[in-house]
Write a protein that holds these residues in place. Structure first.
Motif, short mmCIF file in Angstrom:
data_model
loop_
_atom_site.label_atom_id
_atom_site.label_comp_id
_atom_site.label_asym_id
_atom_site.label_seq_id
_atom_site.Cartn_x
_atom_site.Cartn_y
_atom_site.Cartn_z
N LEU A 102 0.93 -1.29 -0.05
CA LEU A 102 0.05 0.05 -0.04
C LEU A 102 0.86 1.12 -0.02
O LEU A 102 0.40 2.31 0.42
N SER A 103 2.15 1.14 -0.43
CA SER A 103 3.11 2.35 -0.67
C SER A 103 2.44 3.36 -1.39
O SER A 103 1.90 2.72 -2.49
N GLY A 104 2.30 4.58 -0.93
CA GLY A 104 1.48 5.59 -1.82
C GLY A 104 0.40 5.95 -1.43
O GLY A 104 -0.10 6.73 -2.03
N VAL A 105 -0.52 5.04 -0.55
CA VAL A 105 -1.74 5.28 -0.39
C VAL A 105 -1.84 6.12 1.10
O VAL A 105 -1.29 5.99 1.91
N LYS A 106 -2.68 7.36 0.76
CA LYS A 106 -2.83 8.22 1.85
C LYS A 106 -4.06 7.77 2.67
O LYS A 106 -5.01 7.73 1.86
N VAL A 107 -3.94 7.79 3.89
CA VAL A 107 -5.12 7.30 4.95
C VAL A 107 -5.47 8.70 5.74
O VAL A 107 -4.37 8.87 6.77
N LEU A 108 -6.33 9.12 5.97
CA LEU A 108 -6.79 10.21 7.04
C LEU A 108 -7.67 9.38 8.02
O LEU A 108 -8.77 9.09 7.70
N ASP A 109 -7.01 9.41 9.25
CA ASP A 109 -7.82 8.54 10.13
C ASP A 109 -8.22 9.62 11.24
O ASP A 109 -7.61 10.18 12.33
N LEU A 110 -9.85 9.61 11.20
CA LEU A 110 -10.23 10.52 12.29
C LEU A 110 -10.92 9.70 13.36
O LEU A 110 -11.63 10.18 14.37
N LEU A 145 -10.53 7.76 4.02
CA LEU A 145 -10.89 8.32 5.18
C LEU A 145 -11.63 7.32 6.11
O LEU A 145 -12.46 6.70 5.71
N LEU A 146 -11.08 7.30 7.57
CA LEU A 146 -11.85 6.45 8.45
C LEU A 146 -12.38 7.20 9.46
O LEU A 146 -11.53 8.12 10.10
N GLU A 147 -13.44 7.16 9.72
CA GLU A 147 -13.98 7.85 11.08
C GLU A 147 -15.08 6.86 12.04
O GLU A 147 -15.70 5.83 11.24
N ASN A 148 -15.30 7.03 13.24
CA ASN A 148 -16.27 6.38 14.02
C ASN A 148 -16.91 7.42 14.86
O ASN A 148 -17.01 6.78 15.98
N PHE A 149 -17.41 8.40 14.20
CA PHE A 149 -18.22 9.32 15.12
C PHE A 149 -19.93 8.67 15.12
O PHE A 149 -19.89 8.00 14.06
N LYS A 150 -20.42 9.07 15.81
CA LYS A 150 -22.07 8.82 15.75
C LYS A 150 -22.56 9.14 14.55
O LYS A 150 -21.99 10.34 13.88
N VAL A 151 -23.69 8.33 14.05
CA VAL A 151 -24.13 8.75 12.91
C VAL A 151 -24.57 10.29 12.67
O VAL A 151 -25.40 10.59 13.64
N LYS A 185 -31.48 1.38 15.47
CA LYS A 185 -30.56 1.43 16.88
C LYS A 185 -29.34 2.46 16.26
O LYS A 185 -28.44 2.29 17.02
N SER A 186 -29.41 2.81 15.05
CA SER A 186 -28.24 3.33 14.36
C SER A 186 -27.59 4.65 15.32
O SER A 186 -26.31 4.96 14.99
N HIS A 187 -28.58 5.22 15.96
CA HIS A 187 -27.96 6.40 16.74
C HIS A 187 -27.40 6.28 17.94
O HIS A 187 -26.99 7.15 18.58
N LEU A 188 -27.36 4.90 18.45
CA LEU A 188 -26.99 4.57 19.88
C LEU A 188 -25.59 4.25 19.71
O LEU A 188 -24.90 3.94 18.69
N PRO A 189 -24.84 4.70 20.82
CA PRO A 189 -23.39 4.45 20.90
C PRO A 189 -23.24 2.96 21.46
O PRO A 189 -24.25 2.31 22.03
N GLY A 190 -22.04 2.74 21.57
CA GLY A 190 -21.92 1.10 22.21
C GLY A 190 -20.22 0.86 22.31
O GLY A 190 -19.62 1.53 21.38
N TYR A 191 -20.03 0.13 23.13
CA TYR A 191 -18.59 -0.39 23.30
C TYR A 191 -18.57 -2.05 23.16
O TYR A 191 -19.44 -2.79 23.09
N ASP A 192 -17.25 -2.40 22.83
CA ASP A 192 -16.94 -3.83 22.66
C ASP A 192 -17.98 -4.84 23.39
O ASP A 192 -18.57 -5.88 22.69
N THR A 193 -18.02 -4.80 24.85
CA THR A 193 -18.60 -5.80 25.36
C THR A 193 -20.35 -5.85 25.24
O THR A 193 -20.81 -6.80 25.34
#
Length: 415
Positions: A10-18, A105-111, A145-153
């Motif tokens: 993946l050399s040359g690929v630029k990723v913006l991690d939000l 671009l990667l993001e994991n904000f609430k919908v 449930k797309s608006h709800l938060p959550g964690y691994d457990t």
């Protein structure tokens, strides 16, 4: 920005991690391990929330706590860190300028959260149609449930994973159990990375479209999908798999067995391995015992099977029995704690960990990517960055900003 590491897929690929915490950062780290240039955007002052998830914390050269938690260190190697306040108009503009120069671009904000800043997929697609935009959330971009938060457990519980993990009901300690590591986060991160790789191929491959994609990754979806045969046991046969502790999912006997000085794991995946196990224990007649003569019979009498074989294995020391099992070609192994894991000659030979420079601690030991490309030496990883470690360099080299302009942004706490 120049990347001095050896060329990788993946050399040359630029990723913006939000993204923050674990699932999203793990996806970005997987891409960084494959050679992508990953720029991690963090909040000025506090940074990624995972930095504060301790103690313990990484120690500096004087033995004092740094701001680097094991959780943060586990998911951010091979990245660069820039601080940007995306709640400010100037910060939003910086992110848009970086996104215009990015492949992913990667993001994991609430919908819906990033739409407030015009940093959502629709807004950035208009700016950069080639951008692959990957959203990692608990429940996905759609649904009740797309608006709800959550964690691994939460997702280990909701997906059914906890219901098939742990000791059976009716025994001491029986009941649903979370896995030790945060598997829902890890699984979602790997699915996200796979989706990004597929989108990159679709965009740039032999029949490339030249266009980006919006990838919708939900931890709940991923954790259900990762349960493979357990889920299919229910979907195909209507049978809800019970918890079986250490017992395997195929042939029996396959579980933890007690020895005079500890436990080991033995997996008999075939009739030949079962008969060999009986021979190692010097009880060849057990192979033809009517209760155990076929795998179906052993499944029916699984409790008796475990009692009979535990009685025999308790007469052995673990190391001696493992040596005999290895000689007989029976899959088996010790039940290691982490000190034994990282002292294992096979683990050492494979280079699973590396000691790398770290700006605050001097050095830090990291797990490295398990992906090996035959004939190509893997580059040494770089340590997870300290907060904002590369801010000036990114603004100068990627956005062509002058030192005075960068200083002004810092005075205004935009970066």
């Amino acid at each position: 920005m120049n990347d001095t590491r050896p060329r990788m897929p993946l050399s040359g690929v630029k990723v913006l991690d939000l993204s923050r915490i674990l699932a999203g950062p793990l996806a970005a780290q997987a891409l960084a391990d494959l050679g992508a240039e990953v720029i991690k955007v963090e909040r000025p002052g506090n940074g990624d929330e995972a930095r504060r998830w301790g103690p313990p914390f990484l120690k500096d050269r004087e033995g004092n706590d740094t701001r680097e938690s094991p959780m943060y260190l586990s998911a951010n190697r091979n990245k660069q860190s820039i601080t940007i306040d995306i709640a400010s108009a100037q910060g939003q503009d910086l992110v848009r300028r970086l996104a215009a120069r990015s492949d992913v671009l990667l993001e994991n904000f609430k919908v819906g959260d990033l739409a407030r800043y015009q940093l959502d997929h629709a807004s950035l697609r208009a700016l950069n149609p080639r951008l692959i935009y990957c959203s990692v959330t608990g429940f996905g971009q759609t649904g009740p449930k797309s608006h709800l938060p959550g964690y691994d457990t939460v997702f280990q519980a909701m997906s059914g994973m906890m219901s098939v993990t742990g000791l059976p009901d009716g025994v001491p300690g029986g009941g649903p159990m979370k896995t030790g590591p945060s598997l829902a986060d890890f699984i979602a991160g790997q699915y996200a990375a796979s989706g990004v790789l597929a989108a990159l191929y679709e965009r740039d491959g032999p029949r490339g479209t030249g266009m980006g994609r919006h990838i919708d990754i939900a931890l709940l979806d991923c954790t259900i999908a990762a349960q493979t045969h357990s889920v299919m046991t229910y979907l195909a046969a209507g049978v809800v798999p019970p918890r079986r502790g250490t017992e395997g999912n195929g042939g029996l006997p396959s579980q933890a067995f007690e020895c005079a000085d500890g436990g080991i794991i033995v997996i008999c995946g075939s009739e030949a391995q079962y008969r060999a196990f009986c021979g190692v224990l010097e009880q060849p007649q057990l192979a033809d015992d009517p209760r155990f003569v076929t795998n179906s019979a052993r499944l029916e009498h699984r409790r008796e099977l475990a009692d009979v074989f535990n009685t025999l294995t308790r007469q052995w020391r673990a190391g001696e029995l493992l040596a005999a099992l290895e000689k007989a070609g029976i899959p088996s192994g010790p039940i290691n704690r982490y000190p034994e894991v990282f002292a294992d000659p096979q683990v050492v030979h494979r280079g699973v960990t590396q000691r790398v420079p770290h700006p605050a601690a001097g050095e830090v030991t990291l797990c490295v990517s398990p992906i090996r490309f035959t004939g190509t030496a893997a580059p040494q990883p770089t340590a997870p960055p300290t907060i904002g470690e590369h801010t000036d360099r990114i603004l100068r080299d990627l956005l062509d900003m002058e030192p005075g302009a960068i200083a002004s942004l810092r005075e205004q706490r935009v970066v």
